[in-house]
Write a protein that holds these residues in place. Structure first.
Motif, mmCIF file in Angstrom:
data_model
loop_
_atom_site.group_PDB
_atom_site.id
_atom_site.type_symbol
_atom_site.label_atom_id
_atom_site.label_comp_id
_atom_site.label_asym_id
_atom_site.label_seq_id
_atom_site.Cartn_x
_atom_site.Cartn_y
_atom_site.Cartn_z
ATOM 1 N N THR A 90 4.223 -8.601 8.040
ATOM 2 C CA THR A 90 3.580 -8.234 6.782
ATOM 3 C C THR A 90 2.073 -8.126 6.967
ATOM 4 O O THR A 90 1.430 -9.062 7.449
ATOM 5 C CB THR A 90 3.901 -9.269 5.692
ATOM 6 N N ALA A 91 1.523 -6.974 6.601
ATOM 7 C CA ALA A 91 0.096 -6.720 6.803
ATOM 8 C C ALA A 91 -0.238 -5.344 6.251
ATOM 9 O O ALA A 91 0.652 -4.557 5.927
ATOM 10 C CB ALA A 91 -0.268 -6.775 8.286
ATOM 11 N N VAL A 92 -1.529 -5.081 6.189
ATOM 12 C CA VAL A 92 -1.996 -3.718 5.986
ATOM 13 C C VAL A 92 -2.150 -3.091 7.359
ATOM 14 O O VAL A 92 -2.809 -3.666 8.236
ATOM 15 C CB VAL A 92 -3.330 -3.670 5.215
ATOM 16 N N TYR A 93 -1.545 -1.935 7.546
ATOM 17 C CA TYR A 93 -1.578 -1.250 8.827
ATOM 18 C C TYR A 93 -2.576 -0.090 8.758
ATOM 19 O O TYR A 93 -2.519 0.732 7.835
ATOM 20 C CB TYR A 93 -0.186 -0.737 9.192
ATOM 21 N N TYR A 94 -3.464 -0.066 9.738
ATOM 22 C CA TYR A 94 -4.531 0.920 9.775
ATOM 23 C C TYR A 94 -4.380 1.842 10.980
ATOM 24 O O TYR A 94 -4.080 1.392 12.095
ATOM 25 C CB TYR A 94 -5.890 0.235 9.878
#
Length: 115
Positions: A90-94
């Motif tokens: 779970t994370a923001v993917y850039y």
């Protein structure tokens, strides 16, 4: 000015899969490399995977075998296939593009893996 737009994030159960896309406004074949990074809440941004202009790939050690980076030069798009997802993914993917000495970043796409 290069623009990178990520898509494909969302909510998925543990064990599921997602494919992220990063569409570039410029030709991705002109970049030295393109990569994915992620940032979980309260943590620093970390490297996920990279693909060079020559097609070489490398991965965060802990993700090798579950995540695959690829690209479609004709569509100016880079992908991140994520399998066997875990809550810790779970994370923001850039999305990141490197054209030395400049780094370009997308706005990020949220991936949430429920247990």
């Amino acid at each position: 000015q290069v623009q990178l737009v990520e898509s494909g994030g969302g909510l998925v159960q543990a064990g599921g899969s997602l494919r992220l896309s990063c569409a570039s406004s410029g030709s991705i074949s002109s970049f030295n490399a393109m990569a994915w990074y992620r940032q979980a809440p309260g943590k620093q941004r970390e490297f996920v995977a990279r693909i060079t202009s020559g097609g070489s790939t490398n991965y965060r050690d802990s993700l090798r075998g579950r995540f695959t980076i690829s690209r479609d030069n004709g569509k100016n798009t880079v992908y991140l296939q994520m399998n066997s997802l875990k809550p810790e993914d779970t994370a923001v993917y850039y999305c990141n593009a490197v054209l030395y000495p400049t780094n370009y970043w997308g706005q990020g796409t949220q991936v949430t893996v429920s247990s």
